[in-house]
Design a protein around this motif. Structure first.
Motif, PDB file in Angstrom:
ATOM      1  N   ASN B  67       0.819  -1.214   0.000  1.00 33.41           N
ATOM      2  CA  ASN B  67       0.000   0.000   0.000  1.00 33.41           C
ATOM      3  C   ASN B  67       0.847   1.254   0.000  1.00 33.41           C
ATOM      4  OD1 ASN B  67      -2.652  -0.200  -0.434  1.00 33.41           O
ATOM      5  ND2 ASN B  67      -3.263  -0.428   1.711  1.00 33.41           N
ATOM      6  N   VAL B  70       1.957   1.756  -3.437  1.00 34.60           N
ATOM      7  CA  VAL B  70       0.831   2.230  -4.247  1.00 34.60           C
ATOM      8  C   VAL B  70       0.627   3.721  -4.050  1.00 34.60           C
ATOM      9  CG1 VAL B  70      -1.671   2.095  -4.494  1.00 34.60           C
ATOM     10  CG2 VAL B  70      -0.329   0.010  -4.315  1.00 34.60           C
ATOM     11  N   THR B  73       3.457   5.820  -5.476  1.00 31.21           N
ATOM     12  CA  THR B  73       3.352   5.871  -6.938  1.00 31.21           C
ATOM     13  C   THR B  73       2.249   6.830  -7.361  1.00 31.21           C
ATOM     14  OG1 THR B  73       3.899   3.537  -6.823  1.00 31.21           O
ATOM     15  CG2 THR B  73       3.282   4.410  -8.973  1.00 31.21           C
ATOM     16  N   SER B  74       1.145   6.811  -6.629  1.00 31.05           N
ATOM     17  CA  SER B  74       0.055   7.701  -7.021  1.00 31.05           C
ATOM     18  C   SER B  74       0.460   9.163  -6.814  1.00 31.05           C
ATOM     19  CB  SER B  74      -1.211   7.374  -6.238  1.00 31.05           C
ATOM     20  OG  SER B  74      -1.132   7.902  -4.939  1.00 31.05           O
ATOM     21  N   THR B  77       2.232   9.932  -9.931  1.00 28.84           N
ATOM     22  CA  THR B  77       1.372  10.099 -11.105  1.00 28.84           C
ATOM     23  C   THR B  77       0.613  11.422 -11.041  1.00 28.84           C
ATOM     24  OG1 THR B  77      -0.351   8.824 -10.024  1.00 28.84           O
ATOM     25  CG2 THR B  77       1.069   7.640 -11.566  1.00 28.84           C
ATOM     26  N   TYR B  96      -2.745  10.381 -16.627  1.00 27.93           N
ATOM     27  CA  TYR B  96      -2.097  10.314 -15.309  1.00 27.93           C
ATOM     28  C   TYR B  96      -3.105  10.489 -14.187  1.00 27.93           C
ATOM     29  CZ  TYR B  96       2.538   9.926 -17.232  1.00 27.93           C
ATOM     30  OH  TYR B  96       3.643   9.463 -17.861  1.00 27.93           O
ATOM     31  N   LEU B  99      -4.830   7.303 -13.758  1.00 27.60           N
ATOM     32  CA  LEU B  99      -3.917   6.375 -13.100  1.00 27.60           C
ATOM     33  C   LEU B  99      -3.894   6.633 -11.594  1.00 27.60           C
ATOM     34  CD1 LEU B  99      -2.272   4.197 -14.438  1.00 27.60           C
ATOM     35  CD2 LEU B  99      -0.298   5.732 -14.434  1.00 27.60           C
ATOM     36  N   THR B 100      -3.855   7.906 -11.235  1.00 30.56           N
ATOM     37  CA  THR B 100      -3.859   8.268  -9.813  1.00 30.56           C
ATOM     38  C   THR B 100      -5.106   7.715  -9.143  1.00 30.56           C
ATOM     39  OG1 THR B 100      -2.778  10.311 -10.462  1.00 30.56           O
ATOM     40  CG2 THR B 100      -3.644  10.202  -8.226  1.00 30.56           C
ATOM     41  N   LEU B 103      -4.944   4.001  -8.716  1.00 30.53           N
ATOM     42  CA  LEU B 103      -4.071   3.609  -7.602  1.00 30.53           C
ATOM     43  C   LEU B 103      -4.765   3.854  -6.268  1.00 30.53           C
ATOM     44  CD1 LEU B 103      -0.700   4.911  -9.015  1.00 30.53           C
ATOM     45  CD2 LEU B 103      -1.259   2.540  -8.479  1.00 30.53           C
ATOM     46  N   VAL B 106      -6.947   1.031  -5.741  1.00 32.06           N
ATOM     47  CA  VAL B 106      -6.156  -0.137  -5.334  1.00 32.06           C
ATOM     48  C   VAL B 106      -5.834  -0.054  -3.852  1.00 32.06           C
ATOM     49  CG1 VAL B 106      -3.931  -1.285  -5.589  1.00 32.06           C
ATOM     50  CG2 VAL B 106      -5.185  -0.522  -7.621  1.00 32.06           C
ATOM     51  N   PHE B 107      -5.438   1.150  -3.423  1.00 35.69           N
ATOM     52  CA  PHE B 107      -5.105   1.337  -2.005  1.00 35.69           C
ATOM     53  C   PHE B 107      -6.291   0.969  -1.130  1.00 35.69           C
ATOM     54  CE2 PHE B 107      -5.146   3.842   1.848  1.00 35.69           C
ATOM     55  CZ  PHE B 107      -3.877   3.646   2.339  1.00 35.69           C
ATOM     56  N   ASP B 183      -0.501  11.148   1.350  1.00 36.49           N
ATOM     57  CA  ASP B 183       0.642  10.245   1.227  1.00 36.49           C
ATOM     58  C   ASP B 183       1.549  10.360   2.453  1.00 36.49           C
ATOM     59  OD1 ASP B 183       2.475   8.537   0.214  1.00 36.49           O
ATOM     60  OD2 ASP B 183       3.302   9.913  -1.275  1.00 36.49           O
TER      61      ASP B 183
END
Lengths: 262, 196, 133, 583
Positions: B67, B70, B73-74, B77, B96, B99-100, B103, B106-107, B183
């Motif tokens: 996580n 992830v 990375t976000s 992005t 992008y 994509l963010t 992600l 996903v988190f 983050d």
């Protein structure tokens, strides 16, 4: 022996503990200073209002120069007063009352366990040891959950809403609470300390005058807050010893908490 | 809408920052205080206990670590989305940003798997204070992630209509700042809960 | 106001943003994450582990703040704001923790232990007061 | 998201005519409408909070007597035979505090006065984020209604005091709704404070440097910083308490509780004192949020009515900033006897004494400002002048409470109640009443009636002192606060008759508010027309009264400081901030 409550009236109640006088000294000193400041200030204020009221043809005078020192002058006086108070009064007296404690050997050590809405008092008895307590054993006949199987508990005395203290000897009180925060307040002794659940907070007091005093709860603790009253009995050491002895034979007869109708 | 336009969102003559940017930083300052309070509470309770479970004995460190990857990375992005926005590359921005968002989902997905495992093991916030801290802190963080998802998807869908709005890039930047903050919170939560 | 309006209406010129530094930071963050997980497996003293764990987290957070959030080269007012925040956060950490630690002797601290897979969910605490009289 | 497109203000002044009633007066984004919405809502909440207190005062003055007249309307469960029960008393007490502080004074000081005046005083067309502004109000109102509705929900309203100390707050009914409402109110205040700061930092008119800002704007700015950074800790703390109640965690609950004979199943590990730290981390700065904007109002009124610049503008501003900063590190003087480690008390004792220094400096500057003036005793000026000695009493009586040793005795007695009511009621509320009289012409283009205003002033001043002064005497005698029954403890009995004095003063105080309410609504439509009746210099008077949509016909340019009164050689005794140099 005939013990009476002191006369409660307006103003500070009778000072009946060793440090009550120190606290009263501060309260009086600060109030005299407050009156003095307020009266001087009030005279100046009234003078300004009358002297500089609007009059036709008299314009306001702008100040051409500004002296920050002038507006900070009253501050300097207040600051000096406060520094004096802190250094020579507040910190030393605070440290004597709240940070230093009598040696348990020389003191009359008791547990005070507050609950909604009663003060339970545990005396260690002649062995000087408090019996174990457990929340699981709490029952209306055993308000502090005293473990009677513990040898140290055999001679313990448990009372509700009644605290006995001897004269001429400090009493070291371990303040505890079973449920919510209460506050241990004996106005005549000038003692106040919150009893926090999960904590064992020591306070001490040495009464200077025999008699009955009132213990009230000073921290909102629920609907019975104002009913949470206990009696403090200050006796001569001989009377105290006699009283303690009279309690021993029947340790199991712990007093019931005040019935408040629930 | 028209009536609100009287307040022009121009870079302040005095502070040199746009209203949006100054506003989001002030908001983040308050968020710093919010999470600082939660961390204080955590530390007070943890240091005040006589023993505390090591996070890795109880929680799933691999999932927590994944996580973290992830979320980091976000963060990258979203900053690439901002770069594309500045470079006036709409397609790149949308890619992008999407994509963010992916992600972020996903988190949340991994998070819900983790929570589900805990619930199945009968570990609830009321189980003990460790799980109380774990669920409340990660829960509030997840709420912030959801807030970020809403913010970012609004920007993604607004992109076509407002691409030529001079304020658009500023909003992307603000959303990015918020997302990086989310983050950062996770960066502290990972060691605090899982590792120590 | 008029100048601002004029600015606002002028076409937006594309600006190139160099993304290479972000990639370096990204790589750094990934490495630090791996490092912090690895560190946690060493059986050092708890205080050392906590210290290292938080130190790495702080480094990571400052990387994100400095580069991703463009704190590098930001306006002074933002620094001021965050500085103020930092002071208050420090106070907010220092006082309650000091108090709690100083009061350790006056509290009955409990051991927080996690038992594996309890048979059933604990009953909800009976918290409500009994019916009022 | 802010505005969608940009165009010049005149176009929008035109566009505003097309707004529907709902968009114009209810879901408005205009800071002036929102300001007035806040103003009226907050005064209504103040009145509600006051009514709760009037009910409580019956129980204190005449314990065990049924409440006359109103008693039959109270729920028989909470007030059997019309006699206020302890639960009802605790509910009234907790809600009185909460409503007054969070729903009354803060929204009035920041939401109402700040919203209406800050953009005007800095020459901005609106707030920086108008829709956020609307959202602040529309979070505040439902939260307030939710708070009030809790009286009628099962379990009743919160009854653990406005401080909501756990574990009592964890086991008392009614607290969940209180916490929810608090979280919403806090969010609303946060949004508002962000808006204020951005507006003041970014949208000032040309030439309006920070050193030319009116003191009121400074006070709002400092108050906003306090709201911004102090409120989130309470929000977090409230969320944790909410979790304690709803999810049965134990953030504030230690192990081994036995509540009314029933062992608690909470697993424990939490600390009750933690809440107190977090709560007072907010609530002390909060005190200054209550006090600073009214101080700003007083500064404006004094400068205007003495017809001379404020004495020590820079000292006042610096002191306000110093107070704001210091207010974050004095909170635990509320906790001297709470069981906090005793050594920490000394630290807070010292910081508390330090914070009194800038407060004294501000008061001194206000008094020196009178010197050399040509004082007009207008109605707003009377209120501003009354603020000075009354706030003085409030400040001075803070001294024995801030000194840890004397606080041992005075803590949690009526002395505390007297102290903070002198600060907040005879201080803040009196100043804000003056503010209403002062800025009413700005809001509605008409003046409020002067005679009614003076009746209101003298009645209010006398009655407020009648309510609060006896509390000092009661506190000295050790009268405990938050007591439903003042007769149970012997030491409370002798000073109980003073409750009668307080209560009768309180009810009379209510009667003296009637002229104010009548005056407000009557003057709105029938008052004497006025544009700048006080001949004031600051920017809000540079636009028409009431200001049109978009405020300024032409965005003003500022040439001088805020209080250029009685400049030698000038034609009039005031020069507006936006008057060009040549004038």
């Amino acid at each position: 022996m005939n013990l009476n409550y002191p006369k409660y009236g307006w103003g500070l109640p009778v000072a009946a503990s060793t440090y009550a006088r120190d606290i009263d000294f501060g309260i009086r000193l600060i109030h005299y200073a407050m009156f003095a400041i307020f009266i001087l200030w009030g005279i100046f204020f009234t003078y300004l209002l009358i002297r500089y009221r609007r009059r036709d043809g008299v314009p306001a005078e702008r100040e051409h120069e500004h002296h920050p020192i002038k507006s900070l002058m009253p501050d300097l006086i207040v600051m000096v007063f406060e520094i004096g108070l802190i250094a020579f009064y507040a910190i030393p007296v605070w440290s004597r009352i709240k940070q230093t404690f009598p040696d348990p050997k020389d003191a009359n050590e008791i547990n005070v366990i507050a609950e909604q809405f009663a003060w339970n008092v545990q005396y260690p008895g002649p062995d000087g040891k408090f019996g174990k307590r457990s929340p699981d054993l709490v029952h209306f006949s055993n308000p502090i959950g005293l473990d009677r199987s513990d040898p140290a508990a055999k001679d313990d005395v448990v009372l509700a809403n009644e605290i006995h203290m001897p004269l001429g000897k400090p009493t070291l009180i371990h303040l505890m609470s079973k449920d919510v925060i209460h506050s241990f307040f004996i106005p005549s002794f000038r003692i106040k300390q919150d009893a926090v659940p999960g904590m064992d907070i020591p306070v001490w007091v040495q009464p200077t005058r025999p008699g009955l005093y009132e213990l009230s709860c000073a921290q909102l603790c629920g609907f019975g807050h104002s009913l949470m009253r206990a009696e403090v009995v200050v006796q001569t050491p001989a009377d105290y010893a006699a009283w303690l002895k009279s309690q021993e034979p029947a340790p199991a007869a712990a007093a019931q908490p005040q019935n408040l109708g629930f | 809408m028209s009536s609100s336009a009287v307040a022009v969102n121009y870079p302040g003559e005095h502070s040199g920052l746009t209203n949006a940017k100054l506003g989001i930083w002030l908001f983040l300052a308050s968020e710093v205080m919010l999470f600082a309070t939660l961390f204080t509470s955590y530390l007070v309770i943890r240091l005040g206990s006589s023993s505390w479970p090591r996070g890795w004995e109880v929680l799933n460190v691999p999932l927590g670590t994944i996580n973290t990857f992830v979320l980091i990375t976000s963060s990258v992005t979203i900053i690439l989305a901002y770069a594309k926005c500045m470079a006036r590359d709409k397609a790149g921005f949308k890619t992008y940003m999407a994509l963010t968002l992916a992600l972020a989902f996903v988190f949340l997905g991994i998070k819900s798997v983790e929570w589900g495992t805990k619930f199945r093991a009968h570990h609830f916030p009321s189980t003990n204070i460790f799980f109380g801290v774990y669920f409340v802190l990660t829960g509030l963080h997840a709420l912030h992630v959801i807030g970020g998802i809403i913010l970012n998807s609004v920007l993604l869908f607004m992109a076509d209509k407002h691409w030529d709005d001079p304020l658009f890039a500023g909003r992307v930047e603000a959303a990015g700042l918020y997302w990086h903050f989310v983050d950062i919170v996770w960066i502290f939560l990972l060691p605090a809960l899982y590792l120590l | 106001m008029t100048t601002a309006t004029a600015q606002a209406r002028s076409p937006i010129a594309p600006q190139h943003v160099d993304v290479k530094p972000y990639m370096y930071v990204f790589a750094g963050l990934l490495c630090l994450t791996v490092a912090t997980v690895l560190v946690s497996y060493f059986d050092w003293s708890p205080w050392l582990t906590i210290f290292i764990g938080l130190a790495i987290a702080t480094v990571k957070a400052s990387l994100v703040a400095t580069f991703f959030m463009h704190l590098k080269g930001e306006r002074v007012i933002i620094y001021g704001l965050l500085g103020l925040c930092a002071v208050f956060v420090a106070v907010l950490f220092a006082i309650p923790i000091t108090d709690s630690q100083a009061n350790m002797g006056r509290r009955q601290p409990i051991a927080v232990v996690v038992e594996e897979a309890k048979p059933a969910a604990p009953a909800l605490p009976a918290k409500a007061l009994p019916a009022t009289p | 998201m802010a505005n969608q497109h940009v165009s010049d203000p005149t176009e929008h002044a035109h566009a505003s005519h097309e707004l529907s009633f709902w968009r114009k007066y209810v879901f408005s984004v205009d800071h002036k409408v929102i300001g007035l919405q806040y103003c009226i809502t907050a005064w209504i909440f103040l009145l509600i909070g006051f009514s709760l207190m009037m009910l409580m005062r019956w129980q204190l003055a005449f314990p065990y007597q049924p409440v006359p007249f109103l008693g039959r309307f109270l729920s028989p469960h909470l007030a059997p035979n019309g006699v206020i029960s302890a639960e009802l008393y605790n509910q009234l007490g907790a809600m009185h505090g909460t409503i007054m502080v969070f729903l009354g004074i803060v929204p009035l000081a920041v939401g109402a006065f700040g919203n209406y005046l800050v953009p005007l005083q800095i020459g901005a067309p609106d707030m920086a984020f108008p829709r956020l502004n609307m959202m602040s109000y529309w979070l505040y109102l439902p939260a307030g209604l939710l708070m009030l509705a809790s009286f009628f929900l099962p379990g009743g309203a919160a009854q653990s005091g406005w401080t909501s100390y756990p574990p009592l707050a964890d086991i008392n009914p009614g607290q969940t709704v209180w916490l929810l409402a608090m979280v919403i109110i806090i969010t609303s205040s946060l949004l508002g404070s962000i808006n204020f700061l951005v507006t003041t930092l970014n949208m000032r008119a040309k030439g309006l440097t920070l050193s030319r800002l009116p003191v009121f704007v400074w006070s709002e700015m400092v108050a906003s910083v306090l709201l911004l950074l102090a409120f989130p800790p309470l929000e977090a703390a409230s969320i944790l308490q909410l979790a304690d109640r709803v999810l049965h965690t134990s953030f504030y609950i230690p192990a081994g509780l036995v509540v009314l004979g029933v062992p608690s199943t909470a697993t424990g590990g939490g600390q009750p004192i933690l809440w107190q730290h977090l709560f007072w981390f907010l609530a002390h700065p909060e005190v200054y949020v209550l006090v600073l904007p009214p101080m700003g109002i007083v500064a404006e009124i004094i400068a205007n009515n003495t017809r001379k610049p404020l004495h020590g503008y820079k000292t006042i501003v610096a002191s306000m900033i110093a107070i704001g900063f210091m207010s974050f590190i004095v909170w635990a003087h509320h906790m001297f006897i709470s069981g906090m480690a005793p050594a920490l008390s000394n630290f807070f004792l010292v910081t508390t004494m330090i914070i009194s220094v800038p407060s004294v400096a501000i008061l001194t500057c206000f008094i020196y400002s009178l010197k050399g003036g040509s004082i007009r005793f207008t109605t707003p000026m009377l209120f501003a002048l009354a603020f000075l000695p009354m706030f003085g009493i409030g400040g001075l009586t803070g001294l024995p409470l801030g000194i840890s040793v004397t606080d041992i005795y005075l803590h949690d007695t009526y002395y505390v109640i007297g102290h903070f009511h002198y600060v907040v009621v005879t201080g803040s509320i009196v100043a804000m009443m003056g503010g209403v009289y002062h800025w009413f012409p700005k809001w509605f283009g008409r003046k409020m009636n002067d005679t009614l205003g003076k009746v209101h002033f003298w009645g209010t001043l006398l009655c407020m002192n009648g309510v609060f002064f006896p509390m000092f005497i009661q506190g000295m005698a050790g009268q405990d606060r938050r007591y439903w029954d003042p007769m149970t403890q012997l030491h409370n009995v002798p000073t109980q008759p003073l409750h009668v004095v307080s209560s009768i003063s309180a009810w009379t105080l209510f009667l003296f508010q009637l002229p104010f309410i009548y005056n407000f609504f009557h003057s709105m439509f029938h008052g004497e027309k006025a544009d700048n009746p006080w001949e004031a210099t600051t920017l809000e008077w540079a636009c028409p009264s009431p200001p049109p949509h978009g405020n300024f016909v032409k965005i003003p340019r500022v040439y001088r400081g805020p209080y250029e009164y009685s400049v030698p050689g000038a034609k009039t005794d005031w020069i507006a901030q936006d008057a060009p140099e040549a004038a």
